[in-house]
Design a protein around this motif. Sequence first.
Motif, short mmCIF file in Angstrom:
data_model
loop_
_atom_site.label_atom_id
_atom_site.label_comp_id
_atom_site.label_asym_id
_atom_site.label_seq_id
_atom_site.Cartn_x
_atom_site.Cartn_y
_atom_site.Cartn_z
N UNK B 111 24.00 49.89 56.20
CA UNK B 111 24.47 50.07 57.58
C UNK B 111 24.12 48.86 58.46
N UNK B 112 23.44 47.91 57.89
CA UNK B 112 23.10 46.69 58.64
C UNK B 112 23.91 45.53 58.11
N UNK B 113 25.12 45.80 57.62
CA UNK B 113 25.76 44.83 56.75
C UNK B 113 25.84 43.41 57.31
N UNK B 114 26.20 43.28 58.59
CA UNK B 114 26.44 41.93 59.09
C UNK B 114 25.22 41.00 59.01
N UNK B 115 24.10 41.35 59.68
CA UNK B 115 22.96 40.43 59.58
C UNK B 115 22.44 40.25 58.16
N UNK B 116 22.43 41.31 57.39
CA UNK B 116 21.93 41.20 56.01
C UNK B 116 22.76 40.22 55.21
N UNK B 117 24.06 40.37 55.39
CA UNK B 117 24.95 39.52 54.61
C UNK B 117 24.68 38.05 54.91
N UNK B 118 24.53 37.73 56.18
CA UNK B 118 24.29 36.34 56.56
C UNK B 118 23.03 35.79 55.88
N UNK B 119 21.92 36.52 56.01
CA UNK B 119 20.67 35.95 55.49
C UNK B 119 20.60 35.96 53.97
N UNK B 120 21.12 37.02 53.36
CA UNK B 120 21.09 37.06 51.90
C UNK B 120 21.98 35.98 51.29
N UNK B 121 23.14 35.81 51.87
CA UNK B 121 24.05 34.81 51.32
C UNK B 121 23.50 33.40 51.50
N UNK B 122 22.88 33.18 52.64
CA UNK B 122 22.28 31.86 52.85
C UNK B 122 21.24 31.58 51.77
#
Lengths: 202, 233
Positions: B111-122
Amino acid sequence: MNDTTLKIAIAEPSVIIRSGLSVVLKRVTGLHIQTFEITTIDLINNYVRLHKPDVLIINPAYWGAVDVARLKQDSGVGDLKCFALTSAMTDPAIIKQYDDEITTYDTAESIREKLNKLFEPAVIEAGEENETLSQREKEILVCVVKGQTNKEIAQDLFLSTHTVITHRRNIARKLEIHSTAGLTIYAIVNKLVELDEIKKDM
Amino acid sequence: MQTHKFTERTRMSELVNEDASLLSTISRFGISFGFGDKTVKEACLANNIDCNTFLAVVNFLSEGNIEITEVLDTISIETVIGYLKNAHEYFLDYKLPSIRNKLIAAVDSSDQSEPYKVVFMKFFDEYFSEVKKHMEYEDKTVFPYVIKLLKGKTEGKYKIADFEDQHSDVDSKLAELKNILIKYYPAKGVNYMLNDVLFDLLSCEKDLSMHNQVEDFFFVPYIEAIEQKNKLA
């Protein structure tokens, strides 16, 4: 040596004793041990120089003429520890050359104690201490994630740069996360920062 | 005389049944499935691979303990290089991109997809590019150096020992990601997708570390021996 991996080389001609010791070493709790089995004495010098183990275990019954002090000196490893591996009474004068002795009747637990004695508690007990971050450490973590330098953090929090570095080292050790990108993930999932606050670095 | 589990008379099918993790090794040597009743020797012959080298690598990987012995002078270093290059291709073009996709899917489902996606992908992309840099360095610098060395040409000050210590950094980054997911990822309920990513990460970590061991304890000592010989000549 990195945080918890200990590189241990075993120089012993018998494959049964060598592999047996290797299996027992893998059962030592609290340490991740990687073992290397050296089959003949001539290979020791070359191996040690190339792969830099933390510990070398040698059977002096077969290779009694090993000059341990010389071996350590030539190894290029700052603080190489050497154990004698024995299966029978051995001349104490030979054993004395080594840091300690492992016998074929040792257990994983007794080997752990012997390793414990030679390596500072920092290495052995790293996994046992409290891993939660203190309030100060959390503050510093947030600054790091926002991209501040040690100097900037020191100024903002009225600390010396040296103190900031110590805190950072403790954070990395406690969380087992060493990269800034990794710390950023930690800070986001634990809601220590919002994405907007760090977005410029992303 | 050192004896090993698998010999040239072992059937290929038996080899896979004994140790399924050798499947990817077999592929990296360029041997395709459908072995029938072929033995190791026959399969190698059919695929133009040096049989001694194949057996040495397979036994090394399967026995699981690192034994430092005399350097074999019967292996084909070209075959080893071919094998290592194929492994690089597998990690860079197949395995890591596939883990990346799974990681995106798992993070997207939170449910936190946006911020998680940014940091994990980085994080993942930084890691990926490090692995890539390291493997490309081997493909473009180390292997050509070795091939020249085999032809008796030596130039410059480059030595194989220079290359050894670089593996640990790449390994520790992947361990870090695994750690973050296991210890700090706030998953709710059962998350099969996350399990899947973790499982892939763990097996990839193991696979990479075995790959590095082949390089460090198999490839490098062999090249060192040639360097020594050339120096004495």
